[in-house]
Structures are given as structure tokens and as C-alpha cells.
Design a protein around this motif. Structure first.
Motif, PDB file in Angstrom:
ATOM      1  N   HIS A 146       0.791  -1.226   0.000  1.00  0.00           N
ATOM      2  CA  HIS A 146       0.000   0.000   0.000  1.00  0.00           C
ATOM      3  C   HIS A 146       0.822   1.273   0.000  1.00  0.00           C
ATOM      4  O   HIS A 146       0.274   2.357  -0.193  1.00  0.00           O
ATOM      5  N   SER A 147       2.124   1.192   0.263  1.00  0.00           N
ATOM      6  CA  SER A 147       2.905   2.416   0.429  1.00  0.00           C
ATOM      7  C   SER A 147       4.189   2.353  -0.371  1.00  0.00           C
ATOM      8  O   SER A 147       4.675   1.271  -0.706  1.00  0.00           O
ATOM      9  N   ASN A 148       4.731   3.542  -0.664  1.00  0.00           N
ATOM     10  CA  ASN A 148       6.010   3.636  -1.351  1.00  0.00           C
ATOM     11  C   ASN A 148       7.151   3.621  -0.344  1.00  0.00           C
ATOM     12  O   ASN A 148       6.972   3.927   0.830  1.00  0.00           O
ATOM     13  N   GLY A 149       8.327   3.307  -0.834  1.00  0.00           N
ATOM     14  CA  GLY A 149       9.492   3.262   0.045  1.00  0.00           C
ATOM     15  C   GLY A 149       9.761   1.854   0.545  1.00  0.00           C
ATOM     16  O   GLY A 149       8.868   1.011   0.615  1.00  0.00           O
ATOM     17  N   MET A 150      11.010   1.609   0.891  1.00  0.00           N
ATOM     18  CA  MET A 150      11.418   0.289   1.359  1.00  0.00           C
ATOM     19  C   MET A 150      10.992   0.105   2.814  1.00  0.00           C
ATOM     20  O   MET A 150      11.472   0.804   3.702  1.00  0.00           O
ATOM     21  N   LYS A 151      10.095  -0.824   3.057  1.00  0.00           N
ATOM     22  CA  LYS A 151       9.601  -1.112   4.401  1.00  0.00           C
ATOM     23  C   LYS A 151       9.757  -2.602   4.673  1.00  0.00           C
ATOM     24  O   LYS A 151       8.775  -3.353   4.714  1.00  0.00           O
ATOM     25  N   GLY A 153       9.893  -5.952   6.378  1.00  0.00           N
ATOM     26  CA  GLY A 153       9.225  -6.438   7.571  1.00  0.00           C
ATOM     27  C   GLY A 153       7.845  -5.859   7.786  1.00  0.00           C
ATOM     28  O   GLY A 153       7.073  -6.387   8.578  1.00  0.00           O
ATOM     29  N   GLN A 154       7.526  -4.759   7.099  1.00  0.00           N
ATOM     30  CA  GLN A 154       6.209  -4.143   7.244  1.00  0.00           C
ATOM     31  C   GLN A 154       5.320  -4.448   6.036  1.00  0.00           C
ATOM     32  O   GLN A 154       4.232  -4.975   6.190  1.00  0.00           O
ATOM     33  N   ALA A 155       5.791  -4.084   4.845  1.00  0.00           N
ATOM     34  CA  ALA A 155       5.031  -4.400   3.636  1.00  0.00           C
ATOM     35  C   ALA A 155       5.144  -5.887   3.329  1.00  0.00           C
ATOM     36  O   ALA A 155       6.156  -6.528   3.634  1.00  0.00           O
ATOM     37  N   SER A 195       7.681   0.554  -6.331  1.00  0.00           N
ATOM     38  CA  SER A 195       7.199   1.146  -5.084  1.00  0.00           C
ATOM     39  C   SER A 195       8.244   1.014  -3.988  1.00  0.00           C
ATOM     40  O   SER A 195       8.398   1.901  -3.144  1.00  0.00           O
ATOM     41  N   TRP A 196       8.977  -0.089  -3.987  1.00  0.00           N
ATOM     42  CA  TRP A 196       9.992  -0.340  -2.966  1.00  0.00           C
ATOM     43  C   TRP A 196      11.143   0.647  -3.072  1.00  0.00           C
ATOM     44  O   TRP A 196      11.641   1.148  -2.062  1.00  0.00           O
TER      45      TRP A 196
END
Length: 362
Positions: A146-151, A153-155, A195-196
Motif C-alpha cells: 500500500h505504500s512507497n518506500g522500502m519497508k 518487515g512491514q510491507a 514502489s519499494w
């Protein structure tokens, strides 16, 4: 800011933010003119062109200069593996169907060529389906991540990677009769990596990678010619950022070429079973992400709380639960930075003027 969130430590924000303070001082007068005496939130400040331009420039440099060793290894490792997988998948598709499944530009052009009876075969619906399935794959990824950026463990990156592998396995099970499944797999993979990495890293096609490679090399050469090899600190930081980007783009391009070679060699040796190679690579990456989540469960949870607390602080919404309050308590480096960019000054009690008592230090 996203770099700090990824590193999972708000205490590192002050070091990261040091280059921002001087540029902010230069644009503060313009902000005061626009906002008067009213205190402006960080989100409101971002609407100012001067602030936004300075931040974007500094973020690009920070992304290249400040990532941890783990992040550097992760970006290169994931990018290389996925480039090999995509190159192999593309080569296998071409060996079977005589066209590529990840090149949306080529497929879109093919619609017109086939419709006008210039390119054989004349079935223009075939490239149209490739474009449609690629978009559908990207849509599926957007529903999961759902979100941009490297997350890490979360995404749910492992779900996306398993989906890519599953689509390729379905195509393999059906004797690679329908290339649209492979186009959908490439769409899923490309949407995830875009997105990552916020569109810096691409793995299913090399047009953007070759563009970034050339432009980075051009900036490096021109910088040395213009400054005659005498670089100031700011120029050197830009040079290092371009150099690291150049190295990454070269790695991705060579990996994609290697993937094409592997896919072609595997097709000659194993025919349709060669598709198990890219499917296995993406599945393995999904397993690696699950292992990462398990080993870093506590760190990931702390990072989520810190990110949410910081997000609410810079948007002016304030803290809304005890965990976020614990992060915000005390005169931390992050709190100092927020007061600096918002123009707040400490009051006699040691907190920030204009901040409610229960949020002092945040």
C-alpha cells in the motif's frame, strides 16, 4: 526522512538533518512572509517550492550517502536477483513466442503495427492482452503493497514475490501456452520493485536503467570538467551519489543480460522447464523476506511506532497513543530538529513553546 524511518532510529535524525538546517534558514523568510506569525506545520511547509526543492535534493544525496551496510547489500542483492529472473523470463518468452512479455512499449507499438497489417501475425489483440495483463499484475501488487518506500518487515513483499512465482508456475504447468501469465508476473514484479525503491530500481526492463546509467556518468564527467577535479564538499557529495547510482545501474543491466543468457541456455537444455529458474529465484526471495521478518520482529514493531509518531509530529496532528508518546518524550535529537524547522523555541520549563504540556519534548 524516509531514510531515517527505514533505519529505524529517530535518534539518527539530527545527524541526517544537519545539511537541511542551513537551506531551511535561507527559505525561512519566504515562509514567514507566506504564513505570517502563524506556526506552520512541516506538511504545510512542503507546499512551498523552495522548501520542497531543497528537501528533494538533500534526500537524493542522503539516500546514496547514508544507507546502512545491510540496506546497501539488500538493494543490490534483490535488484540483481530480480533482474536475472526477469531477464531469464523474457528470454524464455521470446524463445517460445518470438516476442517479449515485459516490454510494454514494444507491445503497445505492436498493437498499431498489427492492426495496420505491417507486422505479422496480424492479430493485434495478442499484444493488447500483454499490455492489459501487465497492468493487471501491477494492480494486484498495489492491492498488496500500500505504500512507497522500502519497508522491510512491514510491507508484504513475500506475498508479492510468491504471487510472481505462482503466475510463472501456472504458465509452466500449462506448457507456456499463454504469454499473458508471464506479462502479469512481470507487472507484479515491476510494481513491487518500483514502489519499494520509489522508481529508482527497475528489474523487468532496462530502458530506465540505461537512462540513469548514462545521465549519472554524464554528470560525473561534466562535474570534473567544470571544476577541474577540484570538488568542494557539496560537489563531492553529489559525485558520490552519482557514482553509487552508476554502480547500481551497471549491476542491474549486467544482471539482466546474464538473465537473458541463462534463460536462453536453459531453454535449449530444458525447454519449458526452464521457467522454473525465474520462478525459483522469486520464491527464494520471498522466503528470505519471511526469515527477515521473523529475525527482526521486535525491531520492525519499534520502527512502525517510531514512524507513526514522527509522521503525526510533522503533520501537526500530535501523538495519539502511549507508545508514540514514549517515543516523543524527552528532549531528543528528533524533537530538536522538529522545533528548528518549525521555528519553535524552548520555554522556561525546558519544553517547546506552543506545544501542549503532555507533548513537551515531542
Amino acid at each position: 526522512l524516509k531514510q531515517v524511518a527505514r533505519r529505524g532510529s529517530l535518534s539518527s535524525l539530527f545527524t541526517f538533518a544537519a545539511p537541511f538546517y542551513s537551506p531551511f534558514a535561507m527559505v525561512r523568510e519566504q515562509l514567514i512572509e507566506e504564513g505570517g506569525d502563524r506556526q506552520m506545520s512541516f506538511a504545510e511547509a512542503l507546499k512551498n517550492n523552495a522548501v520542497r526543492h531543497v528537501l528533494l535534493d538533500q534526500l537524493q544525496i542522503s539516500d546514496a550517502l547514508n544507507p546502512s551496510v545491510r540496506e546497501q547489500i539488500g538493494i543490490h542483492f534483490v535488484g540483481i536477483v530480480l533482474s536475472i529472473a526477469a531477464g531469464a523470463c523474457n528470454a524464455i518468452a521470446f524463445a517460445k513466442f518470438k516476442y517479449y512479455v515485459s516490454h510494454v512499449s514494444g507491445s503497445a507499438t505492436g498493437i498499431g503495427l498489427r492492426y495496420m497489417k505491417i507486422q505479422e501475425p496480424y492479430d493485434w489483440m495478442e499484444p493488447a492482452f500483454l499490455v492489459g495483463y501487465f497492468i493487471a499484475g501491477s494492480l494486484l501488487c498495489g492491492l498488496i503493497v500500500h505504500s512507497n518506500g522500502m519497508k522491510l518487515g512491514q510491507a508484504r513483499y513475500e506475498v508479492v514475490l510468491f504471487l510472481v512465482s505462482a503466475l510463472e508456475m501456472v504458465c509452466w504447468a500449462r506448457k507456456i501456452q499463454n504469454p499473458a501469465w508471464l506479462a502479469a508476473a512481470m507487472g507484479v514484479q515491476n510494481a513491487m520493485i518500483t514502489s519499494w525503491s520509489t522508481a529508482v530500481v527497475r528489474t523487468t526492463h532496462m530502458t530506465g536503467t540505461a537512462t540513469d546509467l548514462g545521465s549519472s556518468l554524464g554528470r560525473i564527467i561534466m562535474r570534473f570538467l567544470r571544476l577541474k577535479c577540484s570538488l568542494e564538499e557539496e560537489d563531492w557529495n553529489h559525485h558520490v551519489a552519482d557514482r553509487k547510482k552508476l554502480v547500481l545501474m551497471i549491476c542491474l543491466l549486467l544482471s539482466f543480460i546474464a538473465g537473458g543468457y541463462i534463460g536462453a541456455a536453459a531453454w535449449k537444455a530444458y525447454d519449458i522447464h526452464s521457467l522454473l529458474i525465474p520462478a525459483g529465484l522469486t520464491f527464494t526471495l520471498g522466503v528470505v523476506h519471511i526469515i527477515y521478518c521473523i529475525l527482526n520482529r521486535e525491531e520492525v514493531e519499534e520502527e512502525k511506532v517510531e514512524e507513526e509518531a514522527f509522521r503525526r509530529q510533522i503533520s501537526g496532528k500530535g501523538i495519539d497513543d502511549e507508545e508514540q508518546q514514549e517515543v516523543a518524550e524527552g528532549n531528543t535529537a528528533a524533537a530538536q530538529f522538529i522545533r528548528q524547522i518549525s521555528g519553535q523555541k524552548p520555554d522556561a520549563s525546558g519544553g517547546a513553546a506552543g506545544v501542549p504540556a503532555r507533548f513537551q519534548g515531542s
